[in-house]
Write an enzyme that holds these catalytic residues in place. Structure first.
Site, PDB file in Angstrom:
ATOM      1  N   SER B  23       0.822  -1.213   0.000  1.00 16.67           N
ATOM      2  CA  SER B  23       0.000   0.000   0.000  1.00 16.67           C
ATOM      3  C   SER B  23       0.858   1.267   0.000  1.00 16.67           C
ATOM      4  O   SER B  23       1.840   1.367   0.731  1.00 16.67           O
ATOM      5  CB  SER B  23      -0.897  -0.003   1.234  1.00 16.67           C
ATOM      6  OG  SER B  23      -1.682   1.162   1.264  1.00 16.67           O
ATOM      7  N   LYS B  47      -3.502   2.175  -2.355  1.00 18.02           N
ATOM      8  CA  LYS B  47      -3.122   3.343  -1.566  1.00 18.02           C
ATOM      9  C   LYS B  47      -4.095   3.502  -0.393  1.00 18.02           C
ATOM     10  O   LYS B  47      -5.294   3.347  -0.561  1.00 18.02           O
ATOM     11  CB  LYS B  47      -3.169   4.581  -2.476  1.00 18.02           C
ATOM     12  CG  LYS B  47      -3.003   5.914  -1.759  1.00 18.02           C
ATOM     13  CD  LYS B  47      -1.633   6.090  -1.163  1.00 18.02           C
ATOM     14  CE  LYS B  47      -1.576   7.286  -0.217  1.00 18.02           C
ATOM     15  NZ  LYS B  47      -0.372   7.238   0.645  1.00 18.02           N
ATOM     16  N   ASN B 128      -5.287  -0.608   8.450  1.00 14.85           N
ATOM     17  CA  ASN B 128      -4.043   0.057   8.813  1.00 14.85           C
ATOM     18  C   ASN B 128      -4.177   0.657  10.211  1.00 14.85           C
ATOM     19  O   ASN B 128      -4.929   1.605  10.419  1.00 14.85           O
ATOM     20  CB  ASN B 128      -3.734   1.155   7.782  1.00 14.85           C
ATOM     21  CG  ASN B 128      -2.376   1.775   7.991  1.00 14.85           C
ATOM     22  OD1 ASN B 128      -1.628   1.373   8.888  1.00 14.85           O
ATOM     23  ND2 ASN B 128      -2.046   2.756   7.178  1.00 14.85           N
ATOM     24  N   CYS B 131      -0.088   3.715  10.502  1.00 10.54           N
ATOM     25  CA  CYS B 131       0.521   4.772   9.698  1.00 10.54           C
ATOM     26  C   CYS B 131       1.233   5.767  10.620  1.00 10.54           C
ATOM     27  O   CYS B 131       0.605   6.366  11.491  1.00 10.54           O
ATOM     28  CB  CYS B 131      -0.493   5.521   8.856  1.00 10.54           C
ATOM     29  SG  CYS B 131       0.283   6.810   7.869  1.00 10.54           S
ATOM     30  N   LYS B 166      -2.750  -4.516   9.538  1.00  9.38           N
ATOM     31  CA  LYS B 166      -1.350  -4.146   9.258  1.00  9.38           C
ATOM     32  C   LYS B 166      -0.699  -3.602  10.514  1.00  9.38           C
ATOM     33  O   LYS B 166      -1.141  -2.610  11.090  1.00  9.38           O
ATOM     34  CB  LYS B 166      -1.290  -3.111   8.139  1.00  9.38           C
ATOM     35  CG  LYS B 166       0.132  -2.811   7.677  1.00  9.38           C
ATOM     36  CD  LYS B 166       0.142  -2.062   6.357  1.00  9.38           C
ATOM     37  CE  LYS B 166       1.561  -1.871   5.827  1.00  9.38           C
ATOM     38  NZ  LYS B 166       1.564  -1.197   4.526  1.00  9.38           N
ATOM     39  N   ASN B 193       4.787  -2.244   8.735  1.00  5.41           N
ATOM     40  CA  ASN B 193       4.681  -0.890   8.216  1.00  5.41           C
ATOM     41  C   ASN B 193       6.058  -0.233   8.395  1.00  5.41           C
ATOM     42  O   ASN B 193       7.009  -0.883   8.833  1.00  5.41           O
ATOM     43  CB  ASN B 193       3.584  -0.120   8.966  1.00  5.41           C
ATOM     44  CG  ASN B 193       2.995   1.013   8.124  1.00  5.41           C
ATOM     45  OD1 ASN B 193       3.712   1.686   7.386  1.00  5.41           O
ATOM     46  ND2 ASN B 193       1.707   1.216   8.236  1.00  5.41           N
ATOM     47  N   GLY B 266       7.293  -3.083  -2.089  1.00  6.71           N
ATOM     48  CA  GLY B 266       6.878  -1.682  -2.053  1.00  6.71           C
ATOM     49  C   GLY B 266       7.910  -0.757  -2.626  1.00  6.71           C
ATOM     50  O   GLY B 266       7.977  -0.517  -3.829  1.00  6.71           O
ATOM     51  N   THR B 267       8.784  -0.262  -1.744  1.00  6.94           N
ATOM     52  CA  THR B 267       9.778   0.738  -2.122  1.00  6.94           C
ATOM     53  C   THR B 267      10.629   0.313  -3.320  1.00  6.94           C
ATOM     54  O   THR B 267      11.049   1.154  -4.112  1.00  6.94           O
ATOM     55  CB  THR B 267      10.670   1.035  -0.901  1.00  6.94           C
ATOM     56  OG1 THR B 267       9.827   1.489   0.154  1.00  6.94           O
ATOM     57  CG2 THR B 267      11.701   2.095  -1.200  1.00  6.94           C
TER      58      THR B 267
END
Lengths: 252, 305
Positions: B23, B47, B128, B131, B166, B193, B266-267
């Protein structure tokens, strides 16, 4: 549509103390590139983020990028040589839109290179206003002089052209050339803002190419936020880098 | 080389391969979808969505760090209704699992979003509670076991699809939170996360991020993520979606050996848009080399000392 491609380096040339010019063989990627777009280049294995670099010129399948060495990524790029390849993602972003009629292209510092492509391809001709810190830091001036009907120059220290700001020569250019249909600009934020102010006084449309720290470069990660006049964040990599000047929140 | 069965089942949801995209790194699939068919992925965690549209944090929102990045996007998103109206129909044209990631300001908001998303036909909801970049909601629910459980209960009560929670790595004992959400009915957990971090520009003496701090991701966090996935897998019975720094097949294999049923990339997409596909192919190659029939045979097979 962007593509990711290993592109052979054709040449690496230093234009001044900070600026490096690299020509790449990019195939269809080059042919697809529109004015004001950029490419996102991988700078070695140790750096995760690609470096977004605007397109300076395109000749058939060859693409030219000019950048300043500012940090690790651009230092790595500057150390490349002809024969190596670069991992290029592009062409990316929303570029300049030509009006009906002549354009005034405006560039300051490292914002100058993308305006060369924009001047070269202008369907109804171009005039240029270019600003540099000094004569020593100037670049591509002869190329602009070949591409444009007239080139106005300014420098911070007076060693080249007018001793003063880019907005001053934009004012002079718009006064002498009332036929200009739009101003297309790239450079530091303050230069873009003052250029837009001059454009408003002359009643001429203005498009600006914005900068912000980027992640993915294609619009997925939402990090390169640029505040719009309506308060919403838009993204430099996908909605921009070029925006109509009136769409940008200049007080942000 | 033998053909490895790459399909996995995560909390009852079968995917053609165990690689999903994490995400916040892949939008709603449109941008990377211009580079390759996103149907090649096992799934997408979209997202992060909130009840109402959010503009996110002022820039700069990203900083590069050694083998990682810090981000503080602040959950910019079109809101759950905007997602359902404008993005979900497009995503549904593709053959991949759609996992809706949600953050709420209150447990009730989580519940309403779960109802809407279940009705709209997503395949799974990723709750989530972790965050690090927003003041309301998000992380606060991720650090107190009772609050994590309360949000999970609300989400479960209002969902007709599996609920995955998450987890934040920014806690003393991640297994405590994992057990709390399992006890509250979570069908799966995803972790990790981002880790809270900071980078300072020494010339200006300003933090690079406008929010001062942000979330660290990228290869730098992989060992932390593998360790936490291993700990959580040993602490709960529900399946784990493992993520954090995965950039190649070997990373994904480590994550699965540590106990993950599936993995998220992800990244790595920022450096290489094709990273999820390379991870999938690398993972398949490792499974084949090891003579496995199914990639799922890797899950939890680490042999600790």
């Amino acid at each position: 549509m962007p593509v990711q491609k290993e592109c052979p380096i054709l040449s690496v040339e230093r234009l001044n103390a900070d600026a490096i010019s690299i020509w790449l063989e990019c195939g269809e990627l080059a042919k697809a590139a529109a004015v004001g777009q950029f490419v996102n280049i991988k700078c070695g294995e140790a750096l995760l983020l690609r470096r977004p670099i605007s397109i300076c010129r395109v000749e058939d399948t060859r693409l030219n990028v000019v950048f300043e060495v500012r940090g690790e990524g651009t230092a790595w790029l500057a150390a490349r040589s002809a024969g190596e390849t670069l991992d290029v993602l592009g062409p990316l972003g929303h570029g300049f839109t030509y009006p009906e009629g002549k354009v005034l292209v405006v560039g300051g510092g490292i914002g100058v290179p993308p305006m060369l492509n924009t001047a070269l391809r202008a369907p109804a001709g171009a005039i240029a206003c270019l600003g540099f810190r000094s004569a020593e830091r100037a670049m591509l001036v002869e190329e602009f002089q070949r591409a444009c009907e007239q080139v106005y120059l300014a420098s911070d220290d007076g060693t080249l052209g007018v001793h003063g700001f880019v907005a001053d020569i934009v004012d002079a250019a718009l006064t002498e050339h009332p036929e200009v249909a739009a101003v297309l600009a790239c450079g530091p934020r303050i230069m873009l803002k003052t250029t837009y102010d001059v454009c408003r006084r002359h009643g001429v449309a203005c498009q600006v190419s914005m900068e912000e720290r980027m992640g993915c470069g294609i619009g997925a990660c939402l990090v390169c936020a640029c505040k719009s006049a309506d308060g919403a964040y838009r993204h430099v990599c996908k909605d921009g880098p070029v925006f109509a000047a009136e769409e940008v929140c200049w007080d942000a | 080389m033998r053909n490895v069965d790459m399909s996995v089942t995560l909390a009852g949801m079968t995917m053609k391969n165990p690689v999903v995209v994490a995400s916040g790194t892949f939008g709603f699939g449109r941008e990377y979808g211009a580079l390759y068919p996103i149907d090649e992925l096992g799934g997408i965690c979209v997202k992060g969505l909130t009840f109402q549209r959010r503009e996110g944090n002022p820039p700069p929102r990203i900083a590069e760090t050694p083998m990682g990045i810090l981000n503080s996007v602040g959950l910019q998103n079109p809101g759950v209704d905007g997602f359902i109206a404008d993005e979900l129909p497009e995503l549904k044209k593709h053959d991949l699992r759609i996992i809706a990631n949600i953050s709420g300001n209150t447990p009730e908001e989580y519940g309403i979003m779960c109802e809407k998303l279940s009705a709209a036909g997503v395949d799974m909801i990723e709750v989530n509670i972790s965050c690090p970049n927003v003041k309301a909601g998000g992380l606060q629910y991720g650090v107190v076991p009772e609050m994590a459980a309360e949000v999970t209960e609300q989400a479960k009560r209002h969902s007709t699809v599996p609920v995955m929670v998450k987890l934040s790595p920014n806690v003393t004992d991640i297994t405590e939170i994992a057990r709390a959400v399992e006890g509250a009915g979570a069908d799966a957990v995803s972790l990790i996360n981002t880790l809270r971090g900071m980078r300072i520009d020494v010339k200006t003496r300003r933090p690079v991020l406008h929010q001062n701090t942000g979330g660290l991701s990228g290869p730098a966090v992989l060992p932390v993520a593998v360790r936490m996935v291993w700990e959580v897998s040993n602490a709960v019975r529900i399946p784990v979606l493992g993520m954090g720094g995965i950039a190649k097949g070997e990373d994904a294999a480590q994550m699965m050996l540590a106990g993950a049923t599936a993995v998220a990339v992800g990244t790595a997409c920022f450096a290489d848009p094709f990273a999820p596909l390379r991870v999938r192919d690398g993972l398949a190659a490792i499974a084949a080399e090891q003579g496995l029939e199914r990639v799922s045979q890797l899950t939890g097979q680490v042999q600790p000392w």
